[in-house]
Scaffold this active site. Structure first.
Site, PDB file in Angstrom:
ATOM      1  N   TRP A 198      44.696  54.900  25.662  1.00  0.00           N
ATOM      2  CA  TRP A 198      43.542  54.110  25.239  1.00  0.00           C
ATOM      3  C   TRP A 198      42.469  55.118  24.828  1.00  0.00           C
ATOM      4  O   TRP A 198      42.141  56.034  25.603  1.00  0.00           O
ATOM      5  CB  TRP A 198      43.076  53.276  26.437  1.00  0.00           C
ATOM      6  CG  TRP A 198      41.895  52.406  26.191  1.00  0.00           C
ATOM      7  CD1 TRP A 198      41.753  51.473  25.217  1.00  0.00           C
ATOM      8  CD2 TRP A 198      40.688  52.373  26.967  1.00  0.00           C
ATOM      9  NE1 TRP A 198      40.535  50.856  25.330  1.00  0.00           N
ATOM     10  CE2 TRP A 198      39.863  51.392  26.394  1.00  0.00           C
ATOM     11  CE3 TRP A 198      40.227  53.069  28.091  1.00  0.00           C
ATOM     12  CZ2 TRP A 198      38.596  51.088  26.900  1.00  0.00           C
ATOM     13  CZ3 TRP A 198      38.979  52.772  28.589  1.00  0.00           C
ATOM     14  CH2 TRP A 198      38.174  51.782  27.998  1.00  0.00           C
TER      15      TRP A 198
ATOM     16  N   ASP B 139      44.541  54.229  36.167  1.00  0.00           N
ATOM     17  CA  ASP B 139      43.701  53.192  35.572  1.00  0.00           C
ATOM     18  C   ASP B 139      44.536  51.920  35.424  1.00  0.00           C
ATOM     19  O   ASP B 139      45.454  51.871  34.608  1.00  0.00           O
ATOM     20  CB  ASP B 139      43.205  53.681  34.205  1.00  0.00           C
ATOM     21  CG  ASP B 139      42.240  52.692  33.575  1.00  0.00           C
ATOM     22  OD1 ASP B 139      41.623  51.901  34.310  1.00  0.00           O
ATOM     23  OD2 ASP B 139      42.104  52.716  32.326  1.00  0.00           O
TER      24      ASP B 139
ATOM     25  N   LYS C  36      40.942  41.160  32.343  1.00  0.00           N
ATOM     26  CA  LYS C  36      42.094  40.450  31.768  1.00  0.00           C
ATOM     27  C   LYS C  36      42.664  39.434  32.758  1.00  0.00           C
ATOM     28  O   LYS C  36      42.903  38.290  32.391  1.00  0.00           O
ATOM     29  CB  LYS C  36      43.201  41.428  31.373  1.00  0.00           C
ATOM     30  CG  LYS C  36      42.747  42.836  31.062  1.00  0.00           C
ATOM     31  CD  LYS C  36      42.258  43.024  29.656  1.00  0.00           C
ATOM     32  CE  LYS C  36      41.683  44.426  29.503  1.00  0.00           C
ATOM     33  NZ  LYS C  36      41.307  44.771  28.165  1.00  0.00           N
TER      34      LYS C  36
HETATM   35  C1  LMR Z   1      41.807  47.338  24.561  1.00  0.00           C
HETATM   36  O1  LMR Z   1      42.451  48.370  24.744  1.00  0.00           O
HETATM   37  O2  LMR Z   1      41.876  46.691  23.520  1.00  0.00           O
HETATM   38  C2  LMR Z   1      40.921  46.814  25.650  1.00  0.00           C
HETATM   39  O3  LMR Z   1      41.003  47.630  26.765  1.00  0.00           O
HETATM   40  C3  LMR Z   1      39.530  46.526  25.225  1.00  0.00           C
HETATM   41  C4  LMR Z   1      38.722  47.759  24.947  1.00  0.00           C
HETATM   42  O4  LMR Z   1      37.616  47.841  25.499  1.00  0.00           O
HETATM   43  O5  LMR Z   1      39.127  48.626  24.190  1.00  0.00           O
END
Ligand code: LMR
Length: 397
Positions: free
Chosen positions: A130, A211, A246
């Protein structure tokens, strides 16, 4: 005065949502951000949450500040959910948990704390991860590297490469890990692979920072916490950031937590104090409403049971969408192996689409995925899945 201020090109996820909102094509489909939508394409209000909110709203209440560390009943609910109610580490008082502004707030508080007390350490995120993992740790002052993770050829984990890399790292290197529903790939490690990774972490004295933002969307609430509980059982130091965005569908309330598992109660108290200090210096104390709701749901037997069923219903709908996408695409393009759609877990799927194909989807079909090819499966529903599969098939052929 501000000419020297650098232009911000936007966030790869949040800015795309803005573009999606501006798109006027009625057939548009948002598969970009990690948000669960129901089969009607709506963000659900969970019945467990609705009931807790109704009860709360029935009585007028003042809104005092929460303490820096957040609401007590919420913090213990977080601990029970992550570590299991009967985890001996809880009875030993060696887990320091604070309420945070979502999972991102937990990452920020944890990263600031680590940078202050382990200034020499380097942090490592999975390749890919992420985006904001890197952003938050860099923002806290860390140099952030990557460790090998996803193997596009096998649509699996580069396990040998990853573990070999971990063995080269100096003591106290920080590893940001995803205990379940890896974001962005949907590719998780098996329990046996976790055991091996945790052994390496222990031998090489690395610091795991797990996480967990999608607990319950992979297997179930307990199995998804396997890596966390195993690390505690092995006596590892451990940071856990968690989020109810979520699984309670409470995105805007920013309900999260940071837990630090320490060697003993004395050290946990020191850490707890410093976490409070860190919070005070960033935002003083967390927001109250979401924490009250989460706490009311988790701590009431009836609401908790209702909530679990609601989480599993979301999980099952995502699985059904994966299966449907697999079926339709396999029928359309029989010579291509789409089994990965079923194997991946959680909200996300790394589709293997190239950036050009993703752009074609967006431009020609108003289907929005991230440039990396990440798709949020939870944006699919009975009304759009055939359209999306058709669009996929067109850009893939
Ligand atoms: C995502 O990866 O889409 C979510 O965790 C929302 C975000 O804040 O990026």
């Amino acid at each position: 005065m501000y000419r020297h201020v650098e232009y911000y090109p936007g966030d790869p996820i949040l800015s795309l949502v803005e573009t999606f909102k501006r798109d006027e094509r009625p057939e548009k489909v948002n598969l970009s951000i990690g948000i669960y939508f129901d089969d009607e394409g709506k963000m659900p209000v969970l019945e467990s949450v609705r009931r807790a909110e109704a009860e709360r709203a029935a009585v007028p209440r003042p809104s005092p500040y929460l303490p820096m560390e957040g609401l007590d009943t919420y913090r213990s609910a977080v601990q029970h959910l992550l570590f299991g109610k009967d985890n001996p580490a809880l009875a030993e008082g060696r887990i320091a948990t604070v309420q945070t502004l979502g999972g991102s707030g937990a990452l920020k508080v944890g990263a600031d704390f680590l940078h202050r007390w382990f200034p020499e350490a380097k942090a490592y995120v999975s390749d890919p991860t992420w985006d904001n993992h890197k952003g938050i740790f860099e923002g806290a002052g860390f140099e952030v590297g990557t460790y090998p993770y996803y193997n596009p050829e096998t649509v699996g984990v580069k396990f040998e490469e990853m573990t070999a890399f971990f063995k080269t790292l100096p003591e106290n290197s920080i590893l940001i890990l995803h205990p379940c529903c890896q974001n962005p790939t949907g590719v998780d490690m098996s329990q046996a692979q976790w055991d091996e990774v945790l052994d390496i972490i222990k031998t090489h004295k690395l610091i795991p920072f797990m996480d967990i933002a999608y607990q319950g969307f992979g297997e179930d609430l307990d199995s998804d916490a396997y890596a966390i509980r195993k690390a505690v059982e092995m006596g590892l130091p451990l940071f856990v950031s968690n989020s109810f965005s979520k699984n309670l569908s409470l995105y805007g309330e920013r309900v999260g937590g940071l837990s630090v598992v320490c060697p003993n109660k004395e050290e946990a108290e020191l850490v707890f104090g410093q976490l409070k200090f860190t919070i005070r210096r960033i935002y003083s104390s967390p927001a109250a409403h979401g924490a009250y709701i989460a706490s009311d749901v988790m701590n009431c037997e009836e609401l908790r049971a209702l909530w679990e069923n609601e989480v599993y219903a979301m999980r099952d709908r995502i699985r059904a969408m994966r299966q449907k996408l697999y079926d339709v695409l396999t029928a359309k393009i029989p010579n291509r192996d789409f089994r990965y759609f079923i194997k991946q877990r959680g909200m996300f799927s790394y589709t293997g689409l190239t950036v050009e194909q993703v752009h074609r989807l967006r431009d020609e079909f108003a289907v929005y995925l991230l440039d990396s090819g990440r798709m949020c499966v939870a944006g699919l529903n009975a009304s759009n899945i055939d359209y999306v599969a058709e669009a996929f098939a067109k850009v893939l052929q």
